[in-house]
Scaffold this active site. Structure first.
Site, PDB file in Angstrom:
ATOM      1  N   GLY A  62      49.951  44.441  11.318  1.00 58.70           N
ATOM      2  CA  GLY A  62      48.496  44.330  11.289  1.00 58.70           C
ATOM      3  C   GLY A  62      47.815  45.483  11.998  1.00 58.70           C
ATOM      4  O   GLY A  62      48.462  46.423  12.472  1.00 58.70           O
ATOM      5  N   GLY A 103      45.400  47.715  14.580  1.00 57.34           N
ATOM      6  CA  GLY A 103      45.284  47.889  16.023  1.00 57.34           C
ATOM      7  C   GLY A 103      44.148  47.076  16.612  1.00 57.34           C
ATOM      8  O   GLY A 103      44.296  46.422  17.649  1.00 57.34           O
ATOM      9  N   GLY A 110      46.745  44.342  17.512  1.00 53.44           N
ATOM     10  CA  GLY A 110      47.074  45.245  18.633  1.00 53.44           C
ATOM     11  C   GLY A 110      46.295  44.844  19.873  1.00 53.44           C
ATOM     12  O   GLY A 110      46.837  44.702  20.976  1.00 53.44           O
ATOM     13  N   GLU A 118      53.198  56.660  25.805  1.00 53.22           N
ATOM     14  CA  GLU A 118      53.615  57.972  25.284  1.00 53.22           C
ATOM     15  C   GLU A 118      52.526  58.422  24.341  1.00 53.22           C
ATOM     16  O   GLU A 118      52.351  57.830  23.267  1.00 53.22           O
ATOM     17  CB  GLU A 118      54.944  57.836  24.523  1.00 53.22           C
ATOM     18  CG  GLU A 118      56.133  57.502  25.386  1.00 53.22           C
ATOM     19  CD  GLU A 118      56.406  58.557  26.431  1.00 53.22           C
ATOM     20  OE1 GLU A 118      56.000  59.731  26.249  1.00 53.22           O
ATOM     21  OE2 GLU A 118      57.007  58.213  27.452  1.00 53.22           O
ATOM     22  N   GLU A 136      44.076  67.681  20.078  1.00 51.54           N
ATOM     23  CA  GLU A 136      45.268  67.437  19.251  1.00 51.54           C
ATOM     24  C   GLU A 136      44.852  67.304  17.785  1.00 51.54           C
ATOM     25  O   GLU A 136      44.051  66.437  17.435  1.00 51.54           O
ATOM     26  CB  GLU A 136      45.977  66.150  19.697  1.00 51.54           C
ATOM     27  CG  GLU A 136      47.298  65.955  18.977  1.00 51.54           C
ATOM     28  CD  GLU A 136      48.016  64.659  19.356  1.00 51.54           C
ATOM     29  OE1 GLU A 136      47.373  63.607  19.436  1.00 51.54           O
ATOM     30  OE2 GLU A 136      49.245  64.720  19.565  1.00 51.54           O
TER      31      GLU A 136
HETATM   32  O1  TXE Z   1      47.004  56.193  16.135  1.00 55.62           O
HETATM   33  P1  TXE Z   1      46.811  54.975  17.077  1.00 55.62           P
HETATM   34  P2  TXE Z   1      46.109  56.677  14.922  1.00 55.62           P
HETATM   35  C1  TXE Z   1      47.481  60.763  17.643  1.00 55.62           C
HETATM   36  C2  TXE Z   1      47.090  61.773  16.611  1.00 55.62           C
HETATM   37  C3  TXE Z   1      46.285  60.983  15.663  1.00 55.62           C
HETATM   38  C4  TXE Z   1      45.571  60.064  16.610  1.00 55.62           C
HETATM   39  C5  TXE Z   1      45.082  58.794  16.009  1.00 55.62           C
HETATM   40  O2  TXE Z   1      46.287  62.770  17.181  1.00 55.62           O
HETATM   41  O3  TXE Z   1      45.400  61.749  14.921  1.00 55.62           O
HETATM   42  O4  TXE Z   1      46.524  59.752  17.571  1.00 55.62           O
HETATM   43  O5  TXE Z   1      46.101  58.215  15.216  1.00 55.62           O
HETATM   44  C6  TXE Z   1      47.916  50.568  17.423  1.00 55.62           C
HETATM   45  N1  TXE Z   1      45.044  48.023  20.837  1.00 55.62           N
HETATM   46  N2  TXE Z   1      48.787  60.198  17.458  1.00 55.62           N
HETATM   47  O6  TXE Z   1      44.714  56.181  14.980  1.00 55.62           O
HETATM   48  O7  TXE Z   1      45.495  54.321  16.844  1.00 55.62           O
HETATM   49  C7  TXE Z   1      48.014  50.911  15.960  1.00 55.62           C
HETATM   50  O8  TXE Z   1      47.884  49.752  15.174  1.00 55.62           O
HETATM   51  C8  TXE Z   1      46.367  47.967  20.631  1.00 55.62           C
HETATM   52  C9  TXE Z   1      49.793  60.670  18.338  1.00 55.62           C
HETATM   53  O9  TXE Z   1      46.828  56.343  13.710  1.00 55.62           O
HETATM   54  O10 TXE Z   1      47.109  55.442  18.437  1.00 55.62           O
HETATM   55  C10 TXE Z   1      49.392  51.554  15.896  1.00 55.62           C
HETATM   56  O11 TXE Z   1      50.383  50.541  15.841  1.00 55.62           O
HETATM   57  N3  TXE Z   1      46.983  48.699  19.683  1.00 55.62           N
HETATM   58  C11 TXE Z   1      51.018  59.923  18.257  1.00 55.62           C
HETATM   59  C12 TXE Z   1      49.466  52.293  17.211  1.00 55.62           C
HETATM   60  O12 TXE Z   1      48.487  51.689  18.054  1.00 55.62           O
HETATM   61  C13 TXE Z   1      46.237  49.528  18.930  1.00 55.62           C
HETATM   62  C14 TXE Z   1      51.383  59.160  17.094  1.00 55.62           C
HETATM   63  C15 TXE Z   1      49.179  53.796  17.125  1.00 55.62           C
HETATM   64  O13 TXE Z   1      47.925  53.978  16.531  1.00 55.62           O
HETATM   65  C16 TXE Z   1      44.841  49.626  19.124  1.00 55.62           C
HETATM   66  C17 TXE Z   1      50.272  58.719  16.313  1.00 55.62           C
HETATM   67  C18 TXE Z   1      44.242  48.831  20.129  1.00 55.62           C
HETATM   68  N4  TXE Z   1      42.947  48.877  20.375  1.00 55.62           N
HETATM   69  C19 TXE Z   1      49.037  59.274  16.508  1.00 55.62           C
HETATM   70  N5  TXE Z   1      44.363  50.539  18.247  1.00 55.62           N
HETATM   71  C20 TXE Z   1      52.169  60.311  19.137  1.00 55.62           C
HETATM   72  N6  TXE Z   1      51.914  60.607  20.389  1.00 55.62           N
HETATM   73  O14 TXE Z   1      53.299  60.303  18.705  1.00 55.62           O
HETATM   74  C21 TXE Z   1      45.418  50.994  17.534  1.00 55.62           C
HETATM   75  N7  TXE Z   1      46.556  50.374  17.929  1.00 55.62           N
END
Ligand code: TXE
Length: 483
Positions: free
Chosen positions: A207, A209, A213, A251, A387
């Site tokens: 589901g 975030g 999340g 991370e 980033e």
């Molecule tokens: O990642 P999110 P997004 C960076 C990269 C990208 C940006 C946004 O710059 O453009 O992050 O990507 C969950 N409470 N990275 O929006 O939102 C979500 O469902 C709890 C770096 O796709 O960080 C997913 O399972 N959980 C990176 C997970 O968080 C929440 C890898 C990651 O999503 C949430 C990916 C909330 N409020 C993106 N909101 C790396 N460091 O490897 C979202 N999620």
């Protein structure tokens, strides 16, 4: 007409279940832009059900001998290996990455994670402090129900990387994969019972975030959360978790420097800088998105680098010859393209790439972006500080060690760096002064799963890796008596 040939299910208490609300959303194949599966839009009610299952399973799982826990984890790895090709194809379809990469990295590393932590379950131990007058020892005990939240860029690799130490340490787990790439986590859930795990030990909820999340981070019976994802999300999770004093491992993002000195081994440095910039379409938190080149070799290195980048084969991720696939989603493609536009506004020159690539046939609506190289920007501009997380690298010249260290350290991020020089003393000096959690010398992304993994500054809090993750998922109890 929308065609969904798969309906993904949650896995709770040893059973495949629908989300309680009955709500689903579509997941899209990035290479074609077409929806192909439905994903449960899980919410707090689904979480409550999973937490109760996990709480019920915990006492028996905690007391299960480590060898037995390890055997189940190894069995799960074996079952995945037997279906390796299905997992590779699914990961590529779900994420847009080339099958060659999913086959070389994502799926084998996923099973290696399970095996590494199966091993850790058996070997992990407390400390002994034996003195003349006292004898003290520590136990490392599991928390109970813990949660993992993982991202879309390395879906299976990071999903297994996060839940494996939690299970190995004796916790029961609620694991939430990214809603953008749920498929291989779902496929894994189909094998959990066959691997022998009792119901409720490992629960997988799919589901968004903002919905499931956020419910996880606010749930009073989940004291520990391990997260990998964007920095903004990490800050939100940290803030929510702080209200209940939860233990959190974060991370997060990176803006990693690749530093090329003029005595670097030419071909190796060129190849390394290219891989660091464009691996997985530039969607790895470790990607070297800022390439610093010593001024004495700047023009020559730049010319050779562009030539090399232009050989990268963009294509259908299913094609085994493809080296560069689609970015993960339309939104993400648009975000990356907006950064290329920003780079031009800030005065940058696009040396190669810079555009969405429209392919023919099956992939005509896919989210492909050309590997893009930009120079002419100061290290202080937004393009060089934020980033982008896509196939975009900026080149910058430097003259001295001090200068490049200052530029490399000038972002809020501090995850990884790579330094290319044949002078080992210089490589060590620079590594010491870089504000990064990991520094690679004459290589990029050299991973020993035992070694600590994590970032400085806004790249995160805490360390992962075989022993660090086991420490994270346990609480230490000190027991003492006089002698
Ligand atoms: O990642 P999110 P997004 C960076 C990269 C990208 C940006 C946004 O710059 O453009 O992050 O990507 C969950 N409470 N990275 O929006 O939102 C979500 O469902 C709890 C770096 O796709 O960080 C997913 O399972 N959980 C990176 C997970 O968080 C929440 C890898 C990651 O999503 C949430 C990916 C909330 N409020 C993106 N909101 C790396 N460091 O490897 C979202 N999620």
């Amino acid at each position: 007409m929308t065609l969904h040939n798969k309906k993904i299910m949650n896995f709770v208490n040893g059973e495949m279940v629908e989300p309680l609300s009955g709500q689903y959303f579509e997941t899209i194949e990035p290479a074609t832009g077409q929806p192909y599966a439905l994903v449960p839009d899980s919410n707090k009610d689904d979480l409550d059900r999973a937490v109760i299952a996990a709480q019920n399973a915990f006492p028996a799982w905690r007391d299960t001998p480590a060898e037995e826990r390890a055997a189940m984890m190894n069995k799960l790895a074996d079952l995945i290996d037997e279906r390796q090709d299905n997992f590779i194809q699914a990961e590529s379809k779900d994420n847009g990455k080339p099958v060659s990469l999913a086959g070389a990295l994502d799926i084998p590393r996923g099973t290696a994670n399970l095996r590494t932590f199966a091993d850790a379950a058996i070997q992990f131990k407390g400390d002994v402090f034996e003195k003349d007058t006292s004898y003290t020892y520590t136990l490392r005990q599991p928390f109970g129900v813990v949660a993992t939240i993982s991202p879309w860029n390395l879906p299976f690799l990071l999903f297994t990387w996060k839940f494996s130490p939690a299970l190995a340490a004796g916790n029961c787990v609620i694991a939430k994969p990214s809603e953008v790439t749920p498929m291989t986590a779902y496929m894994l859930s189909e094998l959990i019972n066959e691997a022998g795990f009792p119901p409720g030990v490992l629960n997988i909820l799919h589901g968004k975030g903002a919905n499931i999340g956020s419910a996880i981070t606010n749930h009073p019976d989940i004291p520990t959360i391990s997260f990998t994802g964007g920095t903004a999300t990490g800050i939100e999770i940290y803030t929510n978790a702080a209200k209940q004093l939860k233990k959190v491992s974060l991370e997060l993002g990176g803006k990693n420097p690749t530093i090329i000195f003029d005595d670097a081994e030419w071909d190796k440095a060129l190849e390394g800088a290219k891989t660091a910039a464009f691996a997985n379409q530039g969607q790895v938190c470790l990607c070297g998105s800022r390439l610093f080149i010593q001024d004495t070799i700047y023009d020559r290195f730049k010319a050779d680098f562009i030539k090399k980048v232009e050989t990268i084969k963009i294509g259908d991720p299913k094609d085994t010859n493809t080296q560069h696939g689609a970015t993960v989603s339309k939104d993400h493609m648009e975000k990356v393209l907006s950064y290329i536009a920003l780079a031009k506004e800030e005065g940058g020159t696009v040396l190669t790439g810079g555009n969405r690539r429209i392919l023919e046939g099956r992939c005509k609506d896919g989210y492909f972006i050309e590997p893009t190289v930009i120079d002419g920007l100061p290290h202080t501009c937004r393009t060089n500080r934020e980033e982008i997380f896509g196939p975009v690298v900026t080149l910058m010249p430097f003259s001295t060690e001090d200068e490049v260290i200052e530029m490399a350290n000038s972002t809020d991020y501090g995850l990884a760096a790579s330094v290319w020089t044949q002078d080992q003393n210089r490589a060590d000096r620079v590594a010491t002064r870089l504000e990064n959690g990991m520094v690679w010398q004459n290589c990029w992304n050299l991973r020993d799963l035992e070694a600590p993994f994590g970032g400085f500054k806004k790249s995160g809090i805490g360390r992962e890796g075989k022993w660090r993750a086991m420490q994270f998922f346990t609480q230490e109890k000190t027991i003492g008596r006089p002698r």
